[in-house]
Each structure stands twice: as C-alpha cells, then as structure tokens.
Design a protein around this motif. Structure first.
Motif, short mmCIF file in Angstrom:
data_model
loop_
_atom_site.label_atom_id
_atom_site.label_comp_id
_atom_site.label_asym_id
_atom_site.label_seq_id
_atom_site.Cartn_x
_atom_site.Cartn_y
_atom_site.Cartn_z
N SER A 1 25.63 49.65 30.46
CA SER A 1 25.39 49.16 31.80
C SER A 1 23.97 49.46 32.21
CB SER A 1 26.35 49.85 32.75
OG SER A 1 26.03 49.50 34.06
N ASP A 2 23.34 48.51 32.89
CA ASP A 2 22.05 48.85 33.46
C ASP A 2 22.33 49.67 34.71
OD1 ASP A 2 22.99 46.84 35.09
OD2 ASP A 2 20.98 46.17 35.64
N LYS A 3 21.34 50.32 35.22
CA LYS A 3 21.59 51.21 36.35
C LYS A 3 21.46 50.46 37.66
CE LYS A 3 18.22 53.93 37.69
NZ LYS A 3 17.93 53.51 39.06
N THR A 4 20.22 49.94 37.88
CA THR A 4 19.92 49.38 39.19
C THR A 4 20.71 48.10 39.42
OG1 THR A 4 17.73 50.18 38.71
CG2 THR A 4 18.01 48.90 40.72
N GLY A 5 21.47 48.07 40.48
CA GLY A 5 22.18 46.85 40.81
C GLY A 5 23.57 46.79 40.22
N GLY B 1 24.47 43.48 33.33
CA GLY B 1 23.09 43.44 33.77
C GLY B 1 22.91 42.41 34.85
N ASP B 2 21.76 42.46 35.51
CA ASP B 2 21.50 41.51 36.58
C ASP B 2 20.16 40.81 36.40
OD1 ASP B 2 19.97 43.70 36.96
OD2 ASP B 2 20.39 43.94 39.08
N GLY B 3 19.29 41.41 35.60
CA GLY B 3 17.92 40.91 35.59
C GLY B 3 17.59 40.06 34.38
N ASN C 1 15.46 40.95 32.43
CA ASN C 1 15.29 41.93 31.37
C ASN C 1 16.58 42.18 30.60
OD1 ASN C 1 16.44 43.17 33.60
ND2 ASN C 1 15.46 45.14 33.27
N ASP C 2 17.71 41.82 31.20
CA ASP C 2 18.98 42.08 30.54
C ASP C 2 19.47 40.89 29.71
OD1 ASP C 2 19.19 44.56 31.91
OD2 ASP C 2 19.81 43.46 33.70
N ALA C 3 18.89 39.71 29.96
CA ALA C 3 19.45 38.48 29.39
C ALA C 3 19.62 38.49 27.87
CB ALA C 3 18.64 37.28 29.84
CA LIG Z 1 19.00 45.83 36.88
#
Ligand SMILES: [Ca+2]
Ligand SMILES: Nc1ncnc2c1ncn2[C@@H]1O[C@H](COP(=O)(O)OP(=O)(O)OP(=O)(O)O)[C@@H](O)[C@H]1O
Length: 924
Positions: A352-356, A655-657, A659-661
């Motif tokens: 999991s990413d952190k932010t968001g 992810g949301d960004g 950068n996660d795609a």
């Molecule tokens: Ca994020």
C-alpha cells in the motif's frame, strides 16, 4: 497490452481522419481556435443559452454502446442454437406425428420452460456485465463563466475550456492553449507506449499534407492519459466526433476474454457432456436391444442429455461473479476486470502507498522552521496549529514571509468557486489554506508564469519561474523533499534574513530539523528561491541551481480512521501488509507505528537508495523483514512487486498517483483510489475503491473468498443431482427395470438443477469466517477432492433412496402413475435437501439460519411447483402423475432428509477436526 476485457484498444494503429476537428484545428493558432469557437481563454463559455444550443447540436460527450438487440429474436434463436433443444423439438414433432398429442404438448411446454429459464439467466448475466461498465464515469475540470469545477465529462460541449494535469484522462478532443511540460500517453489510441510531448504551436502545412494523429502535437485526444505536467485547452470535438469515437466501434467488436474460472467451467462442462453422451448412448443402445419403444428411449435419452449436461454451469458462474461484483460495488469496491474477483481470495500480500490510502491525504500545516528559530526562541519551531490568527500575524518575519510566499507561488492548487475550497495536490492545498491565518493573500494572480518544472514522484520537487511583466526580473521558486531542494541550493537566509553560503554544518542542521519533523509523522517540504531566471529550453533534465534555502514546513496528514482495525483483520486472514511510499523514512515509520503495522523497528524500513544498491537475490531475502519502503520512485514500486511475485506471493497493490500506475498494472490486483485517485491509476487498476477507504479492501477480499466457496457449493449441488439422475436411469436400464422417471420429469429436475435453486446458492451471504481461512493458493482447483467426495456422497444417497422407493412401489411388477409420481417426488425432495446442505461446506444449517432469501424463495417455489405437478389435473397429464396421500409425502420427506442428515454428520466431523488443528496452530 492489458488483459482488461473492458478496456478498449485498437487492433492496429490508426492514422486518424483527414477531415476531423483535430486535423483541422491542429493547423490553426490558439487565437483562431478561440475566435472560431467564440469562447474565452480565461473565462471559458459564458452564455448558458449558447451552451444548451451547442449541446443540442453536438449531442452529449459520450460514446454509445451498440444499440439494444431485439430480445424476441434473441429468445427465438436460443431454440435453434442448442442442438439438444432441436432434438427435443424433433421428438415432440415425432410424438405428434405418431398420435401422442399429449406427449407432444408436454414436451413443447417443457422445452419452452427450459429455454426461458436459460434465456432469463443469460440475459441477467449480460445486463449485470453491462452495468459494470458504467460504474466509473469520466470526469473533467471545466471552466465556465470564469469558475472551475469538476464535472462529468459527458457534459462538455465544443468551445468549453478544460484543464488537466498529471494523472488525468483527457475528456474530449482538445486544442491546447497552455502546455506546461505536458506529455501524454496516447497508447489507448495509437498503441504507441512512449508518452508524446505536447505544445501549443500550430502545425504549418503549406502543401496541405495529411497530418497523422501522432503528429498533431497541439491536440490532446479524448481517452489519452496525462503522464507529466499540465495543460488546458478548448474542446474541439466531443463524443463520436472525436478520434477515439471514430475507432470506438471498431474496438467494441473485440470479444471479451473469459476469466480462468469461466474457462475451467467451460472445460468441465465439455468433459461432463462427453461423459454423459457416452452413458446416454449406452442406455439408449441397451434399451433398444431390450426391445423398449425406441421413441420412448429417444425422448428419455435426449431429456437426460438436457438434464445431465450442466449447460447452466458456466452461466451460473458468470452470474455469480457478476452479482458478486455488483455486491462489492455497493460496498464501494468496483471491480473493473471480472477475473480479479477470483484472484481477490488468493491475495496474501497487500502493498500500500501511504499518502491517500493509509492516511487521509488531507494535509494541514502544523510546524514551520526557518533560521529565525535558531536560539532566540522558546520553541524550536513555529507551532502553527497551537496559535490563533492574531498570534500568527505577529510571527510573520521576513524569513517566514519568504517561505510562505514560495509555498504560494510554487503551487498548482486551484480555487473552486463552486465548493469554495482549494483543489489539487494535497500539499499544495495545505500551503494555500494556511495563508489567510497569517494575514496573507494568494498572489499568483499578479505573476506571469515563464516556465515550470512540474512535480513528479521521480523528481520529488517542483520549480517555477515567474515575473511581473519584466522577463529580465524573473524569480525562481522551488519546493520539495529536503534532500532534493538542498541539492539545488547553495545559500540560505540566516536568522537576520541575510543571504549566507550553505556550509556543511548548516546543511547538517537543516537535515536534523527536517528529520525531527518527520519523526513526528509530519510530511516535510523544503522551500527555496532566488532572483534568477530559470528556463529549460529543449532540455528537460536541467535543474535550477544556486537557490537560497528559506525553510521547512511540516504538515500533518492523519491516518484514516479504522485503518488499524483493517490491518489487524487482514493479518488475521494471513494477509501481509507492506507500505511503499515516496515520503521520507521517518515520516513513514511514524505513520506505520500509528496504524499498528507489525514488527516496526529501524530494520523494517528500507529506502529507495538502498534498493538501488542491492541485487535481486538479497532483495527477495530482505523482503521477509521489511514492512516499510520509503523514498521510493515508481520504478522501485515495480521492483518490489516483482520481487514479491517471484517469491510466489499473490500481490495486491493499492495506490492513487501516477507514481503508482506501473506497479498497479503489474500487481495481481491493482487497487486504485476512486475519489482522490488519478485517472491514470484508475485506468491501470483492476479494482477501484470509490470511498478511498482501505478497509473496503477487506470487504472485497472477503467477498472474493466467499464467491469462490459459493461456486464450489452450487457445483456440488449441480453435479450430485446430475450424476444421480444419470446413474438412476442407467441402472434401471441395466437391470431391465422400467424407467423410473419420464422425459417430462427429467426436464423439471433439470430446471431445479440449472435454475433458481442452484443460482440462489451462488448468492449465499458471505460467511465472515472466510477471513480466518488462509488465502487460497493460485493453483487451487475449484473441483478439489473434498468437493468430489461430497458430490459422490450425496449422489449415492439420492440414488439408493430413489431406487428403494421405485422398487418398493413397483412390487406389483407394473409401472403405474403412482410409482413414477413417488419416485419423481422422492428425487425432487432429495434435491431440495441436498441444496439445503450445499449452502455451506462446513457450517451446520442450524448455524446458518434462513438468511438467504433468494434460496428460501427458490426452494419454496420449487416445492409448490412439485405439489402442482402432483395435484393439479392439468400438470398431472403433462407429468403423468397422480395425487399422493399426505402420509406418502411425510414418508418421502423423512426418507429424503437423510441426505441432509448424513451431510450434517460430515460437517460435524470437519468442524471437530478443524477445531483440533486450529487449537494446535496447524493451518488447514
Ligand atoms: Ca499516494
Ligand atoms: N506538490 C508537491 N510539490 C513539491 N514536492 C512535493 C509535492 N508533493 C510531494 N512532494 C515531495 O515529494 C515526495 C514524494 O511524493 P510522492 O507523491 O512520490 O509520494 P507520497 O505522496 O509521499 O507517498 P505515497 O507514495 O505513499 O503516496 C514527498 O514526500 C514530498 O517531499
């Protein structure tokens, strides 16, 4: 190319049309475009009446799916598409021709019912699949009357002014009027994976050549994705008139691939068909040799074929999957790819990413540091959240002012007049929101942007060059991760506001302050500026240099509520949670502790830099202990997911960004945040969480596991019925007995087996205990030994019981209507009890209760149907039955409940065994 059945891609690159709007406007200047569409580059369209007119001319901005098929035709076609149904029709015709009008009518009626049930199910499955496609509507940032808001993309009309930034999907064909570092991924349209650089300059085309899509640099095409930078432009074409619309029809023709489970079911269905055909052939042969009526044998064989072949199996699997997906959608998890439902139950690692995702992505400025705070103050930081506005006004020294101004200018947050809030990147929004507390105003309107180096997860900072009319007096502002910003600074503002060169000691001090903020779980940004012009002509990788460091700002981004509970539940279900973030190690570690991630110490953190230095083997090794990866780039995220997969893990990645795609795409299940997530992330993901809530993943995994068990349960039910029916007739034939069930009765049994009762097993509510079971292994078969044993157990009981009734009733050596009625009813009752026991593999029905309403209705309906078949004169002639005594029914109920009782005993032993193994810590 992805395996998304709903994602549309052209089979070959398309050149584009020569007379389309985009071909025309890529040759016109920005001014020409604006005047032609009578719009305004700042205000957008201003006349509501005009907007309505434009919509009535151009239609809504949507690509329509193929027109509805003619239902009646479709229904009719299901009669002649199935060879078995054709055979049955043939037998009805023969019966009629031979004078058996009763038979002919009843067979025709039965065929109609069988076909209708099948048709309704298929129709439902298609409808639910279609509903899935509409779950994630496209959005756009639209400016009208000078105010910008996020609207449904379908509302756009030509002439509209739209804005898009990194991560967005282009909502229509747009002539760009501003492009800051804009690069767009057009692979959806052209198949070309490399992002295309965009600009605003028109193409000069004196020879009037054809300009192919890939060369139309000042056009952003509908459906393509912004990879970097941002831009705005005027909509020149909407809906079917866009380039995407032109190829849409071509793309809709591509068939949707089936899920592994559907394929397995198709295969199983085929195998069973072959097997049944052989048995039926034998039955038919022996019967004819024995001198039975060949028409009877033919009818029995064909109806047996209809019944024994679980042609409903693949359909029920699809409906179960699709209904499961719709159920998940109600819980705010939208599955974009049907196969993912199956994979969900196998997930054993979530990255999991952190932010968001773990945090709210709502930042508030809480602490500020500049060199002012060296020595002379009580507190080492300016505690923004502890002071009221009056006090904050007094704190605005020259340095703090410079710092806040940098945060203001170097910022892409936008004010949404409609909602009266700032929107955009959460850090940007926080910096804008804190200005009024210091008595400051947003000054971006007074400055003209000369150049911008946008924020990206790789760069981890952004810089902007602005001026107030005189380009020679340009100023550069930058903000970002401390180590990156310090990398482009050579000076700093000291405690008196003077510019001093950065020494090793001062750098050290800044790092120390920065990590002390990060240790508190705050996101830290550094700020710097100077009075030098910075532009990057033709060279994207040049950084600004010699900036003057201003200070640090720490922002709080609290964890989402309930996240701790979700994580502990996931761990209980054997799912490991790993955090992969672009943020600093200290911040990440603090948040990880706050949300109760397991075994958190300094060994469990690894940074992107460390990742770069170790080889694959040691990465696989290290992953055992690491739970937090910090300061990672998009490439690192991919690396980590790969390493996990190589270990045999089934990885979900959230992810949301932008950068996660890439990692979202690579993961076995990519999960994107629907509310705050970017379009790029959503496009790459298999599942979208509309409430952005991590705990929804828990529900989805639970649902995924539950669906798998439900499918196993109805397969058990279908197979035991089908095997029992087949064996019963086969045995009767072998032993030279008359047929225990006639063709009509077999068809009725087929409806029970393929129809509502079986389907209702597929919607059995999820048993929350599935979360205590470990994830299913990837190659775990649906038709495993346990299922087969259970099928055989039930089938044997049904066969023995039914044969017993048949033989007992037939003692007079003559087959009367009463005999077959008893046998028929016996079989149907057996079937209902078998369905009841199939609701769960190990739980007693007393524990389950009656909460599956659809099941209750289906069984009740079937029983009423059965009673009609026995007692209503009309049906008596069709089914060749006669009325039974109440005592007969009671007798049959007692006998047939044995299939339930035996299974309850089996369940009891299973539960005892599980309790034993669980108590000793051995997983089952
Ligand atoms: Ca994020
Ligand atoms: N708008 C921005 N302008 C400048 N720097 C930023 C901005 N947003 C983030 N940063 C810096 O870049 C770093 C990395 O951000 P990135 O978006 O890659 O990951 P993240 O949002 O921190 O975390 P996650 O990967 O968990 O979502 C941040 O820690 C911050 O220091």
């Amino acid at each position: 190319m992805s395996d998304n059945p709903y994602e549309l891609k052209p089979t070959q690159p398309i050149p584009g049309r020569a007379n389309s709007a985009s071909a025309l406007f890529c040759q016109k200047s920005v001014e020409e475009t604006i005047s032609e569409f009578q719009t305004d580059p700042k205000q957008g369209l201003t006349n509501n009446h005009d907007i309505v007119t434009r919509r009535s001319i151009h239609g809504i901005n949507e690509l329509s799916h193929e027109e509805e098929e003619n239902l009646a035709l479709k229904f009719l076609s299901s009669f002649y598409e199935d060879p078995l149904i054709l055979l049955l029709i043939g037998s009805a015709v023969i019966s009629f021709w031979m004078g058996n009008v009763d038979d002919a009518i009843s067979i025709t009626l039965a065929i109609t019912i069988v076909v209708s049930v099948g048709f309704i199910q298929e129709y439902r499955s298609e409808k639910s699949l279609q509903a899935l496609n509409k779950l994630v509507p496209a959005e756009a940032n639209l400016t009208r009357n000078g105010s910008t808001s996020s609207v449904l993309a379908s509302t756009l009309v030509p002439g509209d002014l739209v804005y898009f930034s990194q991560g967005d999907k282009i909502p229509a064909d747009v002539r760009l009027i501003r492009a800051a570092h804009l690069s767009i991924d057009e692979s959806n349209l052209t198949g070309e994976n490399r992002p295309v650089k965009k600009s605003t300059s028109a193409i000069t085309n004196e020879k009037n050549d054809f300009i192919s899509i890939t060369n139309r640099e000042c056009i952003a095409f509908m459906g393509t994705l912004v990879r970097d930078g941002h831009g705005s432009g005027i909509v020149v074409a909407t809906g079917p008139k866009t380039e995407f619309g032109a190829v849409f029809d071509m793309m809709s023709e591509i068939e949707k691939p089936k899920t592994p489970l559907q394929n397995a079911m198709d295969k199983l269905g085929k195998e069973l068909s072959i097997f049944s055909f052989i048995i039926i052939g034998l039955i038919c042969l022996i019967g004819v040799v024995q001198g039975r009526s060949w028409l009877d044998m033919f009818q029995i064989s064909v109806s047996l074929a209809v019944a024994a072949i679980p042609e409903g199996l693949p359909i029920i699997v699809t409906v179960t999957l699709a209904l499961g997906v719709l159920r998940m959608a109600k819980k705010k998890a939208i599955v974009r790819r049907l196969p993912s439902v199956e994979t969900l139950g196998s997930v054993n690692v979530i990255c999991s990413d952190k932010t968001g995702t773990l945090t709210q992505n709502h930042m508030t400025v809480t602490k500020i540091w500049s060199f002012d705070f060296q020595g002379s103050f009580n507190s080492p930081f300016l505690l923004v959240d502890k002071l009221d506005d009056n006090n904050l006004h007094n704190q605005v020294t020259t340095n703090i002012h410079r710092l806040l101004e940098t945060g203001n200018v170097c910022n892409n947050g936008k004010y949404s007049a409609e909602n009266e809030v700032y929107v955009g990147n959460a850090s940007d929004v926080a910096l804008l929101e804190c200005l009024p507390h210091f008595g400051l105003e947003d000054i971006r309107g007074t400055k003209e942007v000369l150049y911008e180096l946008p924020f990206s997860s790789n760069r981890k900072y952004m810089a902007i060059c602005v001026h107030t009319g005189n380009i020679e007096k340009s100023e550069t502002y930058a903000k970002g991760a401390t180590e990156k910003v310090l990398g482009i600074c050579s000076k700093y503002y000291d405690e008196n506001g003077e510019v001093k060169p950065l020494t090793n000691e001062t750098r050290e001090l800044i790092h120390e302050k920065s990590s002390s903020l990060a240790h508190e779980g705050l996101r830290v940004l550094s700020f710097a500026r100077n009075n030098v012009k910075f532009v990057n002509e033709g060279n994207d990788n040049k950084d600004p240099s010699n900036l003057i460091f201003c200070g640090l700002i720490g922002m709080k981004d609290p964890p989402r509520p309930n996240i701790g509970r979700s994580i502990s539940l996931l761990m209980k279900g054997g799912v490991h949670v790993i955090m992969i973030t672009g943020d600093s190690p200290s911040t990440a570690l603090n948040i990880a502790k706050q949300i109760g991630m397991p075994a958190i110490n300094s060994d469990s953190v690894m940074t992107g830099d460390q990742l770069d230095t170790i080889n694959e083997a040691s990465l696989a090794e290290a992953i055992h202990n690491v739970t937090v990866f910090a300061r990672t780039t998009p490439e690192h995220k991919v690396l980590i997911v790969k390493a996990l997969q190589r270990r045999g893990d089934i990885v979900a990645m959230t992810g949301d960004g932008v950068n996660d795609a890439p990692a979202l795409k690579l993961a076995d299940i990519g999960i994107a945040m629907g509310h705050n997530g970017t379009d790029v992330a959503k496009e790459a993901a298999d599942m979208v969480l509309t409430d952005d809530d991590f705990s929804t993943i828990l529900d989805a995994i639970e649902e995924g596991k539950g669906i798998f068990y439900n499918i196993q349960n109805f397969i058990t039910f279908q197979l035991s019925t089908s095997i029992a029916a087949l064996s019963l007739i086969a045995m009767a034939t072998f032993f030279g007995l008359p047929n225990p069930l006639n063709a009509m009765q077999i068809l009725w049994i087929n409806i029970l087996m393929d129809g509502p009762p079986a389907q209702s097993l597929g919607v059995e509510p999820v048993d929350h205990e599935v979360m205590n079971k470990p994830p299913r292994r990837r190659n775990h078969k649906i038709l495993n030994d346990a299922v087969i044993k259970r099928v055989i157990q039930s089938a044997i009981i049904i066969i023995i019981g039914t044969l017993y009734i048949f033989v007992k009733e037939m003692r007079d050596n003559e087959v009367t209507a009463r005999d077959t009625t008893m046998t028929f009813t016996c079989f149907v009752f057996f079937d209902m009890f078998s369905a009841l026991s199939c609701r769960n593999y190990s739980k007693s029905i007393f524990e389950l209760g009656m909460q599956n309403q659809m099941f209750n209705l289906a069984v009740l309906g079937s029983l009423i149907g059965q009673l009609c078949a026995i007692y209503v004169p009309f049906f008596q002639t069709i089914f060749q039955t006669e009325a039974l005594y109440l005592s007969d029914l009671v007798h049959l109920l007692l006998l047939t409940s044995s299939v339930l009782i035996v299974d309850e005993i089996r369940k009891f032993y299973i539960r005892r065994k599980n309790a034993f193994t669980n108590a000793y810590g051995i997983s089952v």
